[in-house]
Design a protein around this motif. Structure first.
Motif, mmCIF file in Angstrom:
data_model
loop_
_atom_site.group_PDB
_atom_site.id
_atom_site.type_symbol
_atom_site.label_atom_id
_atom_site.label_comp_id
_atom_site.label_asym_id
_atom_site.label_seq_id
_atom_site.Cartn_x
_atom_site.Cartn_y
_atom_site.Cartn_z
ATOM 1 N N SER A 9 12.677 -12.112 22.748
ATOM 2 C CA SER A 9 11.964 -12.677 21.607
ATOM 3 C C SER A 9 10.605 -12.012 21.410
ATOM 4 O O SER A 9 10.067 -12.014 20.301
ATOM 5 N N GLU A 10 10.035 -11.429 22.469
ATOM 6 C CA GLU A 10 8.746 -10.760 22.325
ATOM 7 C C GLU A 10 8.856 -9.558 21.390
ATOM 8 O O GLU A 10 8.018 -9.370 20.503
ATOM 9 N N VAL A 11 9.875 -8.753 21.580
ATOM 10 C CA VAL A 11 10.076 -7.596 20.702
ATOM 11 C C VAL A 11 10.353 -8.069 19.277
ATOM 12 O O VAL A 11 9.868 -7.482 18.303
ATOM 13 N N THR A 12 11.101 -9.150 19.157
ATOM 14 C CA THR A 12 11.406 -9.705 17.834
ATOM 15 C C THR A 12 10.134 -10.155 17.129
ATOM 16 O O THR A 12 9.943 -9.892 15.933
ATOM 17 N N LEU A 13 9.251 -10.832 17.869
ATOM 18 C CA LEU A 13 7.990 -11.299 17.285
ATOM 19 C C LEU A 13 7.089 -10.127 16.902
ATOM 20 O O LEU A 13 6.404 -10.170 15.869
ATOM 21 N N ALA A 166 -2.062 -13.316 20.992
ATOM 22 C CA ALA A 166 -3.213 -12.677 20.349
ATOM 23 C C ALA A 166 -2.853 -11.282 19.848
ATOM 24 O O ALA A 166 -3.426 -10.787 18.870
ATOM 25 N N LEU A 167 -1.898 -10.648 20.509
ATOM 26 C CA LEU A 167 -1.491 -9.295 20.130
ATOM 27 C C LEU A 167 -0.750 -9.264 18.792
ATOM 28 O O LEU A 167 -0.844 -8.278 18.048
ATOM 29 N N LEU A 168 -0.048 -10.337 18.470
ATOM 30 C CA LEU A 168 0.835 -10.333 17.298
ATOM 31 C C LEU A 168 0.112 -10.032 15.979
ATOM 32 O O LEU A 168 0.525 -9.126 15.239
ATOM 33 N N PRO A 169 -0.953 -10.764 15.628
ATOM 34 C CA PRO A 169 -1.632 -10.429 14.366
ATOM 35 C C PRO A 169 -2.313 -9.063 14.391
ATOM 36 O O PRO A 169 -2.552 -8.469 13.336
ATOM 37 N N ILE A 170 -2.611 -8.560 15.584
ATOM 38 C CA ILE A 170 -3.184 -7.214 15.685
ATOM 39 C C ILE A 170 -2.151 -6.179 15.258
ATOM 40 O O ILE A 170 -2.474 -5.188 14.597
ATOM 41 N N GLY A 213 -6.789 -5.299 21.313
ATOM 42 C CA GLY A 213 -5.371 -4.967 21.379
ATOM 43 C C GLY A 213 -5.083 -3.915 22.436
ATOM 44 O O GLY A 213 -4.084 -3.996 23.164
ATOM 45 N N VAL A 214 -5.958 -2.920 22.537
ATOM 46 C CA VAL A 214 -5.819 -1.892 23.573
ATOM 47 C C VAL A 214 -5.867 -2.537 24.958
ATOM 48 O O VAL A 214 -5.047 -2.232 25.834
ATOM 49 N N GLN A 230 11.527 -2.341 25.514
ATOM 50 C CA GLN A 230 10.216 -2.950 25.333
ATOM 51 C C GLN A 230 9.110 -2.068 25.899
ATOM 52 O O GLN A 230 8.002 -2.034 25.362
ATOM 53 N N LEU A 231 9.406 -1.341 26.969
ATOM 54 C CA LEU A 231 8.417 -0.428 27.536
ATOM 55 C C LEU A 231 8.019 0.638 26.517
ATOM 56 O O LEU A 231 6.835 0.953 26.351
ATOM 57 N N ILE A 232 9.009 1.163 25.813
ATOM 58 C CA ILE A 232 8.742 2.168 24.778
ATOM 59 C C ILE A 232 7.924 1.560 23.644
ATOM 60 O O ILE A 232 6.973 2.174 23.136
ATOM 61 N N VAL A 233 8.293 0.336 23.255
ATOM 62 C CA VAL A 233 7.574 -0.355 22.176
ATOM 63 C C VAL A 233 6.113 -0.571 22.555
ATOM 64 O O VAL A 233 5.197 -0.290 21.768
ATOM 65 N N GLU A 234 5.880 -1.051 23.775
ATOM 66 C CA GLU A 234 4.516 -1.369 24.206
ATOM 67 C C GLU A 234 3.669 -0.103 24.332
ATOM 68 O O GLU A 234 2.501 -0.083 23.927
ATOM 69 N N PHE A 235 4.237 0.952 24.874
ATOM 70 C CA PHE A 235 3.490 2.206 24.999
ATOM 71 C C PHE A 235 3.207 2.811 23.623
ATOM 72 O O PHE A 235 2.123 3.356 23.377
ATOM 73 N N SER A 236 4.171 2.711 22.732
ATOM 74 C CA SER A 236 3.975 3.229 21.375
ATOM 75 C C SER A 236 2.865 2.464 20.662
ATOM 76 O O SER A 236 2.010 3.059 19.987
ATOM 77 N N LEU A 237 2.885 1.142 20.816
ATOM 78 C CA LEU A 237 1.833 0.323 20.213
ATOM 79 C C LEU A 237 0.468 0.684 20.781
ATOM 80 O O LEU A 237 -0.525 0.764 20.045
ATOM 81 N N LEU A 238 0.409 0.899 22.086
ATOM 82 C CA LEU A 238 -0.858 1.272 22.719
ATOM 83 C C LEU A 238 -1.404 2.566 22.117
ATOM 84 O O LEU A 238 -2.599 2.660 21.797
ATOM 85 N N ALA A 239 -0.538 3.540 21.936
ATOM 86 C CA ALA A 239 -0.972 4.816 21.358
ATOM 87 C C ALA A 239 -1.451 4.634 19.920
ATOM 88 O O ALA A 239 -2.497 5.167 19.521
ATOM 89 N N LEU A 240 -0.709 3.856 19.137
ATOM 90 C CA LEU A 240 -1.049 3.662 17.726
ATOM 91 C C LEU A 240 -2.329 2.850 17.550
ATOM 92 O O LEU A 240 -3.173 3.172 16.701
#
Length: 449
Positions: A9-13, A166-170, A213-214, A230-240
């Motif tokens: 559900s985290e990736v979905t959110l 807190a990360l979601l709206p970011i 967010g970082v 999810q690891l790929i998603v989280e790392f990608s978000l960190l970079a962006l």
């Protein structure tokens, strides 16, 4: 130390909030609807939840992180809405847990700040209500939220979940910013903080939230074990998030995030076991590789301007005389105001006019400490000492919050470059006062020695 995350559900959110960011850009009036939904859902969540403390913290996290995004998109009925909602949440939480409320020192702090209102004279042409709201709503919301959070118990897993919300709206704001300015090269022509690269809003505030967010993403990668997707998603978000944070050209929020993260890593390094140490070194390796890549990509997208910005040079590559970009002068003027009015200060909201009269420059304070001193006098000094010393004294008694120093530094650094203009400092300060428990002793990192 690691918490294995299997919750799809985290990736979905995260995906849902990426869509929300796109919708708010495409349909501007939907920002008001989004804001209304946030208010309704958070109140419903709080009143229906059995664990009021957790519900209030989750709701406050979402509010604090969405504050800048909703200002950016015009979704707030009035600018200080989320600060007042933090106060309301704190009052609700206190009513439900009056017997465990212990942070009365923060009510004293709020009272000291309100003394300044009594002794401030406003001209007929001045809007006293707006001046008071703009300058005091942040500090008062901090006092109330701190009063609620003081020594409240929450598990580490719950606290990590609070940070996730807190990360979601970011993420939503990140998508909006990419759509707002897809081509950074077309809007970056110098080294000054860039509104167009910040979603059309204040770069200082935007960088603060992106920096948060970082911090969230880096600590999640340190503390959690994610499955591959999810690891790929989280790392990608960190970079962006890092990329767009740098591209605001506002340094304070990004520097604060990295300082807080480094302190966090040092804490768990010295207090963790061999498995923790190995995980830290492994993640540092990936962070450095990703960080170097993001930095050089940002340099290319800004035509080298970001490098000049962080080297304190102008667009021509000439080093600037003032690394504080004028903030040092603002502080000097506010200290001068204090020396002229040391007891009660020059009055709430008066520093802006005082600066205009003395220098001909109309500028609001960027530093909450100097604002407190200049506008509240001795009462402001005492108030700040309460805010600064109380968490440190609490740390001597409650030593289980592994985020304590990071949260405290995020608050302190933020109010030094962005004052209390947004709800974030109030929220992050409150988190530093929590008593963190561990549901599973294997997950505990010893921080008491």
């Amino acid at each position: 130390m690691s918490v294995i995350t299997r919750n799809k559900s985290e990736v979905t959110l995260l995906l849902l909030h990426a869509i929300i960011g796109g919708v708010l850009f495409t349909v501007p009036f939907s920002a008001m609807l989004y804001s209304l939904v946030i208010v309704i859902v958070t109140f419903y969540f709080i009143f229906s939840a059995k664990d009021k403390t957790y519900a209030i913290l989750v709701s406050a996290a979402y509010l604090a992180a969405s504050d800048v995004f909703l200002r950016m998109t015009g979704g707030l009925v009035f600018y200080e809405l989320h600060k007042y909602l933090l106060i309301i949440f704190a009052v609700i939480g206190t009513i439900y847990s009056l017997d465990s409320s212990k942070g009365f020192i923060y009510l004293v702090c709020a009272a000291l700040l309100l003394v300044g209102v009594v002794f401030t004279e406003y001209n007929v042409t001045e809007s006293a209500r707006k001046m008071i709201m703009f300058n005091l709503s942040g500090a008062i919301s901090l006092c109330f939220f701190a009063f609620f959070c003081f020594k409240k118990q929450i598990s580490l897993q719950q606290l990590n979940k609070v940070l996730f919300y807190a990360l979601l709206p970011i993420v939503a704001m990140l998508v909006y910013m990419f759509l707002y300015t897809p081509d950074l090269k077309s809007v970056i022509t110098g080294t000054a903080s860039n509104h167009k690269a910040s979603g059309g809003f204040g770069p200082n505030q935007v960088a603060t939230i992106l920096g948060f967010g970082v911090f969230i993403l880096m600590t999640r990668l340190l503390l959690h074990k994610f499955k591959k997707t999810q690891l790929i998603v989280e790392f990608s978000l960190l970079a962006l998030v890092t990329f767009r944070g740098l591209a605001t050209f506002s340094r304070g929020g990004i520097i604060a995030a990295f300082v807080a993260t480094i302190v966090f890593m040092l804490l768990i390094y010295f207090r963790g076991n061999i498995h923790v140490v190995r995980k830290i070194f492994k993640m540092i390796f990936f962070f450095v590789i990703a960080g170097v890549g993001v930095w050089f990509y940002t340099v290319s997208q800004t035509s080298g301007m970001i490098e000049n910005r962080y080297l304190n040079k102008n667009a021509a590559g000439v080093e600037k005389a003032d690394i504080t970009t004028g903030r040092g002068d603002l502080i000097a003027i506010e200290l001068q105001a204090f020396f002229e009015n040391p007891i009660f200060g020059i009055g709430v909201g008066k520093s802006k006019q005082y600066r205009l009269d003395r220098t001909g420059t109309l500028a609001a304070s960027h530093n909450e400490m100097s604002r407190l001193v200049s506008e509240h006098g001795v009462f402001g000094i005492v108030s700040f000492l309460i805010l600064f010393l109380t968490p440190l004294l609490l740390r001597l008694q409650v030593r289980n919050n592994i985020y304590f120093y990071s949260f405290f530094l995020l608050w302190l650094l933020t109010i030094n470059h962005s004052a209390m203009r947004i709800a974030f400092p109030s929220f992050i300060y409150g988190l530093a006062l929590l008593d963190v428990t561990y549901e599973n002793k294997k997950n505990k990192i010893s921080v008491s020695k």
